[in-house]
Design an enzyme around this catalytic site. Structure first.
Site, PDB file in Angstrom:
ATOM      1  N   HIS A 160      33.471  36.702  40.580  1.00 50.53           N
ATOM      2  CA  HIS A 160      34.782  36.217  41.016  1.00 50.53           C
ATOM      3  C   HIS A 160      34.662  34.731  41.327  1.00 50.53           C
ATOM      4  O   HIS A 160      33.601  34.242  41.699  1.00 50.53           O
ATOM      5  CB  HIS A 160      35.186  37.003  42.271  1.00 50.53           C
ATOM      6  CG  HIS A 160      36.578  36.796  42.734  1.00 50.53           C
ATOM      7  ND1 HIS A 160      36.970  35.691  43.466  1.00 50.53           N
ATOM      8  CD2 HIS A 160      37.697  37.566  42.606  1.00 50.53           C
ATOM      9  CE1 HIS A 160      38.256  35.793  43.761  1.00 50.53           C
ATOM     10  NE2 HIS A 160      38.725  36.912  43.252  1.00 50.53           N
ATOM     11  N   ASP A 237      28.248  40.169  47.024  1.00 49.20           N
ATOM     12  CA  ASP A 237      29.703  40.239  47.218  1.00 49.20           C
ATOM     13  C   ASP A 237      30.101  41.711  47.106  1.00 49.20           C
ATOM     14  O   ASP A 237      30.087  42.286  46.022  1.00 49.20           O
ATOM     15  CB  ASP A 237      30.389  39.386  46.151  1.00 49.20           C
ATOM     16  CG  ASP A 237      31.909  39.496  46.169  1.00 49.20           C
ATOM     17  OD1 ASP A 237      32.452  40.360  46.879  1.00 49.20           O
ATOM     18  OD2 ASP A 237      32.566  38.724  45.446  1.00 49.20           O
ATOM     19  N   GLN A 240      34.578  44.572  46.111  1.00 45.87           N
ATOM     20  CA  GLN A 240      35.071  45.663  45.269  1.00 45.87           C
ATOM     21  C   GLN A 240      34.257  46.942  45.422  1.00 45.87           C
ATOM     22  O   GLN A 240      34.566  47.946  44.788  1.00 45.87           O
ATOM     23  CB  GLN A 240      35.067  45.224  43.807  1.00 45.87           C
ATOM     24  CG  GLN A 240      35.973  44.062  43.497  1.00 45.87           C
ATOM     25  CD  GLN A 240      37.452  44.409  43.633  1.00 45.87           C
ATOM     26  OE1 GLN A 240      37.850  45.559  43.490  1.00 45.87           O
ATOM     27  NE2 GLN A 240      38.265  43.412  43.931  1.00 45.87           N
ATOM     28  N   LYS A 263      40.603  45.114  51.102  1.00 53.26           N
ATOM     29  CA  LYS A 263      40.170  45.937  49.965  1.00 53.26           C
ATOM     30  C   LYS A 263      39.679  47.306  50.435  1.00 53.26           C
ATOM     31  O   LYS A 263      39.327  48.162  49.633  1.00 53.26           O
ATOM     32  CB  LYS A 263      39.034  45.230  49.208  1.00 53.26           C
ATOM     33  CG  LYS A 263      39.350  43.810  48.733  1.00 53.26           C
ATOM     34  CD  LYS A 263      40.349  43.781  47.600  1.00 53.26           C
ATOM     35  CE  LYS A 263      40.688  42.367  47.181  1.00 53.26           C
ATOM     36  NZ  LYS A 263      39.641  41.680  46.435  1.00 53.26           N
ATOM     37  N   CYS A 401      40.987  35.827  38.684  1.00 50.36           N
ATOM     38  CA  CYS A 401      40.011  34.957  39.371  1.00 50.36           C
ATOM     39  C   CYS A 401      38.598  35.216  38.855  1.00 50.36           C
ATOM     40  O   CYS A 401      37.621  35.198  39.617  1.00 50.36           O
ATOM     41  CB  CYS A 401      40.069  35.158  40.886  1.00 50.36           C
ATOM     42  SG  CYS A 401      41.615  34.622  41.624  1.00 50.36           S
TER      43      CYS A 401
END
Length: 448
Positions: A160, A237, A240, A263, A401
């Protein structure tokens, strides 16, 4: 009037769902029709989420934009309302009852995040606005001290923008290098190339535990172990990932792990950053102000201990309360059963979209979450999203993104359907039917 204990209120027994009939969902082969004891069914989640019972353009809402944000269960909505109704106060600094109650809730949220991530202690968790701020915090508080000319930051092409741009900015300052790690044709990180790119110059490896555009789930544990052989730090990260799979930062070998609450069925504007005690010891203050100090004089300022040193000013207290409620809600389901259900639903969706002429799904890595980014021949992705919206189906269109990841497939834009635990096979069927009608209507039918 005596106010009930808010922590008890946040864990109150289930109440009746809103008096709006849920969207009927047919059974589908390979998907569980009912929750077995200790298992999971989407209906168990759907009944808690009020917005899923509204209509859009005279159709029942089908929310397939979970990669952008998730919808909130009533437990989260009620928790935030209860906080403002019963316990609104600033934290850490007050001596009165409500300040103590708010502080206890805030720190209970920190403990819940630590438990969710398998962190060794709540003291390894810092609250931030979201994944973007967490990554920038690492760049500024760790990276500016530890990166210099000739140092490498390895960044996979699937990342991202929030996990690319901060490193480019920092590299410009420090004269370090951002080194892209290529992908294989199926959208996986090329592990041979990754191994070749690692060297004594590598100071940091950053990687998403799950891609927001390709759905790819890289072998993070193996990548981290290899990076650590070169004494490089690893930032993961998890934006997600946290809503879709169990996470254990210690098993992953993450030096830093970031995620966003929105999220994870929590409010916007709240997230968390985990760092190992060793990584924390090497971090320096990024923002100065209240709450992050031990004492201040014009001669010398002493900073508070971690993690508070990284939390300048008044935090998003109600956001932490909502995050705590969201974690409590999510952990009320069998997480492995949820992951298994989402995998089955993704397989069902891939098979359904494969029957629509002109649909091409990008990203076919073996390990992946339920994200389906696709193109439809003869139709602009924005027009596809607009057509689906007329049927009450919310998907995302654009570059997501993640422009380098799309460029890997020669694309500038695509549509994306991203699934969550409350989505159903019936909703997938309606997505397929709507796309089929669009394709039958011919080029340009979804425009205007």
């Amino acid at each position: 009037m005596t106010t009930p204990d808010l922590r008890t209120l946040l864990r109150a027994p289930e109440q009746a769902p809103p008096p709006v009939p849920p969207v009927p969902v047919p059974d589908a082969a390979g998907l569980p029709a009912a929750a077995p004891p200790g298992g999971f069914s989407p209906e168990a989640a759907r009944k808690d989420v009020p917005i899923l019972h509204r209509t859009v353009n005279d159709h029942p809402l089908i929310w397939l934009d979970n990669g952008a944000t998730t919808q909130k269960p009533r437990q989260v909505i009620e928790a935030v309302s209860a906080y403002y109704s019963a316990a609104n106060s600033n934290i850490h600094r007050g001596a009165h009852t409500m300040a103590r109650e708010a502080t206890e809730l805030y720190e209970a949220g920190r403990a819940a995040v630590a438990q969710l991530l398998g962190a060794p202690s709540p003291d390894t968790v810092m609250f931030v606005r979201g994944t973007t701020e967490a990554i920038n915090l690492v760049a500024q508080s760790w990276g500016r001290t530890h990166l210099g000319p000739g140092d490498d930051i390895l960044v996979p092409v699937l990342e991202h923008h929030s996990n690319i741009v901060p490193w480019q900015l920092l590299a410009d300052e420090t004269r370090a290098r951002v080194v892209p790690v290529p992908l294989t044709p199926d959208g996986a990180i090329d592990q041979d190339a990754y191994a070749d790119l690692l060297s004594a110059r590598t100071q940091l490896v950053v990687v998403s535990q799950a891609s927001n555009v390709l759905g790819t789930v890289p072998p993070v544990r193996e990548m981290a172990a290899l990076a650590h052989r070169y004494d490089a730090k690893v930032l993961v990260d998890g934006a997600q990932a946290v809503a879709h799979m169990p996470v254990d930062v210690q098993e992953l070998g993450a030096d830093f792990y970031a995620f966003s609450g929105h999220k994870l069925f929590a409010p916007t504007g709240i997230g968390a950053l985990f760092a190992t005690p060793e990584a924390m010891a090497a971090m320096r203050p990024w923002q100065g102000g209240g709450n992050m100090i031990e004492s201040v004089s014009f001669e010398r300022t002493a900073f508070a201990a971690m993690p508070h040193m990284m939390e300048a000013g008044t935090g998003h207290i109600s956001g932490v309360v909502g995050l705590l409620a969201a974690i409590d809600w999510l952990r009320g389901f069998d997480q492995r059963a949820v992951a298994a259900y989402e995998q089955a639903l993704m397989s069902y969706a891939r098979a359904a979209l494969a029957t629509v002429p002109g649909v091409e799904v990008i990203g076919t890595a073996a390990e992946r979450i339920a994200v389906l980014t696709f193109t439809l021949a003869g139709h602009d992705p924005a027009a596809v999203a607009d057509w689906l919206d007329r049927d009450g189906i919310a998907v995302r269109a654009g570059h997501h993104c993640a422009q380098p990841a799309l460029a890997h497939y020669g694309l500038e834009s695509a549509a994306r359907a991203s699934l969550a635990l409350y989505n159903t096979s019936g909703e997938v069927d309606q997505l397929e039917a709507s796309l089929r009608r669009l394709q039958e209507a011919g080029p340009g039918a979804g425009e205007g």
